[in-house]
Write a protein that holds these residues in place. Structure first.
Motif, PDB file in Angstrom:
ATOM      1  N   ASP A 119       0.824  -1.207   0.000  1.00 26.41           N
ATOM      2  CA  ASP A 119       0.000   0.000   0.000  1.00 26.41           C
ATOM      3  C   ASP A 119       0.862   1.263   0.000  1.00 26.41           C
ATOM      4  O   ASP A 119       0.374   2.351   0.272  1.00 26.41           O
ATOM      5  N   ARG A 120       2.154   1.124  -0.321  1.00 25.67           N
ATOM      6  CA  ARG A 120       3.044   2.278  -0.324  1.00 25.67           C
ATOM      7  C   ARG A 120       2.717   3.201  -1.498  1.00 25.67           C
ATOM      8  O   ARG A 120       2.251   2.758  -2.549  1.00 25.67           O
ATOM      9  N   LYS A 121       3.018   4.461  -1.305  1.00 28.24           N
ATOM     10  CA  LYS A 121       2.701   5.474  -2.317  1.00 28.24           C
ATOM     11  C   LYS A 121       3.448   5.232  -3.618  1.00 28.24           C
ATOM     12  O   LYS A 121       2.907   5.398  -4.715  1.00 28.24           O
ATOM     13  N   TRP A 122       4.722   4.870  -3.510  1.00 25.02           N
ATOM     14  CA  TRP A 122       5.570   4.685  -4.686  1.00 25.02           C
ATOM     15  C   TRP A 122       5.987   3.230  -4.812  1.00 25.02           C
ATOM     16  O   TRP A 122       6.229   2.551  -3.807  1.00 25.02           O
ATOM     17  N   LYS A 123       6.108   2.755  -6.055  1.00 25.33           N
ATOM     18  CA  LYS A 123       6.609   1.416  -6.338  1.00 25.33           C
ATOM     19  C   LYS A 123       7.813   1.554  -7.268  1.00 25.33           C
ATOM     20  O   LYS A 123       7.694   2.095  -8.372  1.00 25.33           O
ATOM     21  N   VAL A 124       8.958   1.060  -6.821  1.00 25.75           N
ATOM     22  CA  VAL A 124      10.210   1.194  -7.554  1.00 25.75           C
ATOM     23  C   VAL A 124      10.840  -0.187  -7.695  1.00 25.75           C
ATOM     24  O   VAL A 124      11.011  -0.904  -6.707  1.00 25.75           O
ATOM     25  N   VAL A 125      11.179  -0.556  -8.926  1.00 28.00           N
ATOM     26  CA  VAL A 125      11.738  -1.865  -9.229  1.00 28.00           C
ATOM     27  C   VAL A 125      13.168  -1.700  -9.742  1.00 28.00           C
ATOM     28  O   VAL A 125      13.477  -0.746 -10.463  1.00 28.00           O
ATOM     29  N   PHE A 126      14.023  -2.646  -9.385  1.00 29.74           N
ATOM     30  CA  PHE A 126      15.406  -2.689  -9.859  1.00 29.74           C
ATOM     31  C   PHE A 126      15.627  -4.023 -10.551  1.00 29.74           C
ATOM     32  O   PHE A 126      15.283  -5.074 -10.017  1.00 29.74           O
ATOM     33  N   ILE A 127      16.216  -3.987 -11.745  1.00 31.11           N
ATOM     34  CA  ILE A 127      16.524  -5.207 -12.484  1.00 31.11           C
ATOM     35  C   ILE A 127      17.767  -4.935 -13.325  1.00 31.11           C
ATOM     36  O   ILE A 127      17.901  -3.870 -13.920  1.00 31.11           O
ATOM     37  N   HIS A 128      18.687  -5.874 -13.356  1.00 36.49           N
ATOM     38  CA  HIS A 128      19.976  -5.601 -13.995  1.00 36.49           C
ATOM     39  C   HIS A 128      19.832  -5.382 -15.499  1.00 36.49           C
ATOM     40  O   HIS A 128      20.206  -4.331 -16.017  1.00 36.49           O
ATOM     41  N   ARG A 129      19.320  -6.357 -16.192  1.00 40.78           N
ATOM     42  CA  ARG A 129      19.160  -6.201 -17.643  1.00 40.78           C
ATOM     43  C   ARG A 129      17.928  -5.346 -17.934  1.00 40.78           C
ATOM     44  O   ARG A 129      16.887  -5.503 -17.308  1.00 40.78           O
ATOM     45  N   PRO A 130      18.020  -4.469 -18.927  1.00 46.20           N
ATOM     46  CA  PRO A 130      16.878  -3.595 -19.227  1.00 46.20           C
ATOM     47  C   PRO A 130      15.839  -4.279 -20.108  1.00 46.20           C
ATOM     48  O   PRO A 130      16.172  -5.105 -20.960  1.00 46.20           O
ATOM     49  N   LEU A 131      14.583  -3.899 -19.903  1.00 46.32           N
ATOM     50  CA  LEU A 131      13.540  -4.301 -20.834  1.00 46.32           C
ATOM     51  C   LEU A 131      13.668  -3.510 -22.130  1.00 46.32           C
ATOM     52  O   LEU A 131      13.401  -4.024 -23.208  1.00 46.32           O
ATOM     53  N   TYR A 132      14.067  -2.236 -22.006  1.00 47.67           N
ATOM     54  CA  TYR A 132      14.221  -1.336 -23.155  1.00 47.67           C
ATOM     55  C   TYR A 132      15.629  -0.773 -23.089  1.00 47.67           C
ATOM     56  O   TYR A 132      15.891   0.218 -22.408  1.00 47.67           O
ATOM     57  N   GLY A 133      16.581  -1.419 -23.785  1.00 46.06           N
ATOM     58  CA  GLY A 133      17.983  -1.088 -23.648  1.00 46.06           C
ATOM     59  C   GLY A 133      18.508  -0.208 -24.762  1.00 46.06           C
ATOM     60  O   GLY A 133      17.762   0.269 -25.623  1.00 46.06           O
ATOM     61  N   ASN A 134      19.833  -0.033 -24.763  1.00 49.30           N
ATOM     62  CA  ASN A 134      20.486   0.863 -25.715  1.00 49.30           C
ATOM     63  C   ASN A 134      21.589   0.205 -26.516  1.00 49.30           C
ATOM     64  O   ASN A 134      22.294   0.876 -27.267  1.00 49.30           O
ATOM     65  N   LYS A 135      21.727  -1.115 -26.390  1.00 45.43           N
ATOM     66  CA  LYS A 135      22.614  -1.846 -27.278  1.00 45.43           C
ATOM     67  C   LYS A 135      21.881  -2.096 -28.595  1.00 45.43           C
ATOM     68  O   LYS A 135      20.685  -1.823 -28.714  1.00 45.43           O
ATOM     69  N   PRO A 136      22.582  -2.603 -29.607  1.00 48.86           N
ATOM     70  CA  PRO A 136      21.918  -2.779 -30.917  1.00 48.86           C
ATOM     71  C   PRO A 136      20.603  -3.550 -30.844  1.00 48.86           C
ATOM     72  O   PRO A 136      19.634  -3.196 -31.511  1.00 48.86           O
ATOM     73  N   ASN A 137      20.563  -4.605 -30.030  1.00 55.00           N
ATOM     74  CA  ASN A 137      19.309  -5.330 -29.823  1.00 55.00           C
ATOM     75  C   ASN A 137      18.718  -4.882 -28.487  1.00 55.00           C
ATOM     76  O   ASN A 137      18.876  -5.547 -27.462  1.00 55.00           O
TER      77      ASN A 137
END
Length: 423
Positions: free
Chosen positions: A284-302
């Motif tokens: 029930d916290r006001k903010w929800k913050v997630v951390f994950i090493h590999r990105p879902l939307y990254g900046n490498k060629p793929n």
């Protein structure tokens, strides 16, 4: 004594470069080192402390209180016993000790020492979370994997010097370059000394935590053995996947290494998906913050990671996750609010999740990175490492990205009213 190691790595421009790193040989002794603050329970009333000794030191204790002066009859101090386990490493066996202090007073600063018998550490401090939610700041560090970890030490020291009020630190995975080479951990802890004894660190795993010196895949054994973290994650992923609360924020740490760990836990993403849904539904916290090493939307060629998107993006939408911090690409970049796998542009009817790549705090850089259509800000930190500061102030989250020299890279704010909005 030093160990010299090297590996061949493909460079961004193709070809191979031989990289060397220097790691300290195992030097565990009766006197504690690698002293580290984390949380396994409520930050208001508990504090977990871990440290290392040689295997001849079979016990461990924490001596703590507001005053540790033994000559003062009014000094208030207590002793808490530690759990001790033996870790077999590439540099020999060591003992890891861990104790969770309970029944602490919220909002109080404590002094403590760790040790056993006649061998004790220096005196360090920690502060418990306030009883009622108040503004607080935490620092976020991208990949610290390095050649000699001097860059990591410089970045960490600069960040804490510039933010002495930070309540805790998050390291985004790839803490070290070869997770099952214990010499790398020797160097990481040596570089982190002077900080993580006094400010809790809540890390997550990266792909490099799952590599052996022979470059084979492994479970992140050295990571989970050395960091005492909440064990509220899915079965088979304890200490790798977990959540905790601080202030008005619910924090979630996920494990993106399904490729490296497929042979040990083939359904790890599905386990996390089921766990994450229950976890987000319960807060029930006001903010929800997630951390994950590999990105879902990254900046490498793929740039798109389809497996991670299928596992988690729908849950971020459903439970209105505000921010997802990522790493792996060694770039600083942030997206527009992503909803239903598309970037939004209408801030007046804001919905969606902002994904923030957190740069690098070690020496490794990539040249083959580029701005993607979903980015509203892009910066490749080739010149110097960066770190992020996040301040929670009730309905406001304020984020800054800073170069180690003090240069402001980016600054932005999220404001939450009855419906989410930002600027």
């Amino acid at each position: 004594m030093f160990n010299f190691r090297g590996i061949f790595r493909r460079s961004a421009a193709a070809g191979f470069v031989l990289l060397f790193w220097i790691t300290l040989a195992s030097a565990a002794a009766a006197t504690p080192d690698h002293v580290t603050l984390t949380w396994t329970q409520d930050p208001k009333t508990t504090q977990t402390i871990s440290w290392r000794t040689d295997t001849a030191t079979t016990g461990g204790q924490v001596r703590f209180g507001q005053d540790l002066n033994n000559t003062d009859p009014n000094s208030r101090s207590a002793i808490s016993a530690a759990l001790t386990s033996t870790l077999e490493t590439t540099g020999g066996a060591v003992n890891i000790h861990s104790a969770t202090l309970t029944g602490l007073t919220p909002g109080m600063r404590y002094r403590y020492q760790v040790g056993y018998g006649s061998s004790w550490s220096d005196t360090y401090t920690f502060k418990t979370e306030s009883r009622e939610p108040v503004s607080f700041k935490f620092l976020v560090f991208g990949d610290s994997q390095s050649i000699d970890y001097g860059t990591w030490r410089t970045t960490l020291q600069a960040a804490v010097r510039q933010n002495p009020d930070a309540a805790f630190l998050v390291n985004m995975g790839d803490l070290v370059d070869v997770g099952q080479d214990y010499g790398q951990w020797e160097s990481w802890f040596a570089a982190s000394a002077g900080v993580i004894e006094n400010i809790p660190v809540m890390p997550l795993t990266g792909n490099h935590e799952c590599y052996t010196p022979e470059r084979r895949f492994s479970s992140p054994v050295f990571f989970t053995a050395q960091f005492a973290l909440p064990e509220n994650g899915p079965e088979g992923l304890k200490r790798q996947v977990y959540s905790f609360d601080y202030g008005d924020v619910h924090f979630v740490m996920l494990d993106s290494q399904e490729g490296e760990q497929r042979g040990f836990l083939p359904d790890m993403l599905e386990r996390q998906r089921r766990w994450l849904e229950a976890d987000l539904a319960a807060t029930d916290r006001k903010w929800k913050v997630v951390f994950i090493h590999r990105p879902l939307y990254g900046n490498k060629p793929n740039g798109i990671n389809e497996n991670l998107r299928r596992a988690f993006a729908g849950l971020f939408d459903k439970y209105q996750v505000d921010l997802v911090f990522t790493a792996h690409d060694h770039v600083y970049a942030r997206t527009a609010p992503m909803y239903n796998n598309k970037e939004g542009t209408d801030w007046d009817s804001f919905r969606g999740t902002i994904h923030v790549a957190t740069g690098r705090t070690g020496s490794k850089t990539y040249e083959n990175l580029s701005e993607k259509p979903w980015n509203v800000f892009f910066h490749n930190p080739m010149a110097e490492p960066i770190y992020l500061g996040v301040k929670s102030e009730g309905v406001v989250l304020h984020v800054t990205a800073m170069g180690v020299s003090g240069q402001l890279i980016d600054e932005w704010t999220l404001v939450k009213t009855n419906s989410k909005s930002g600027e």
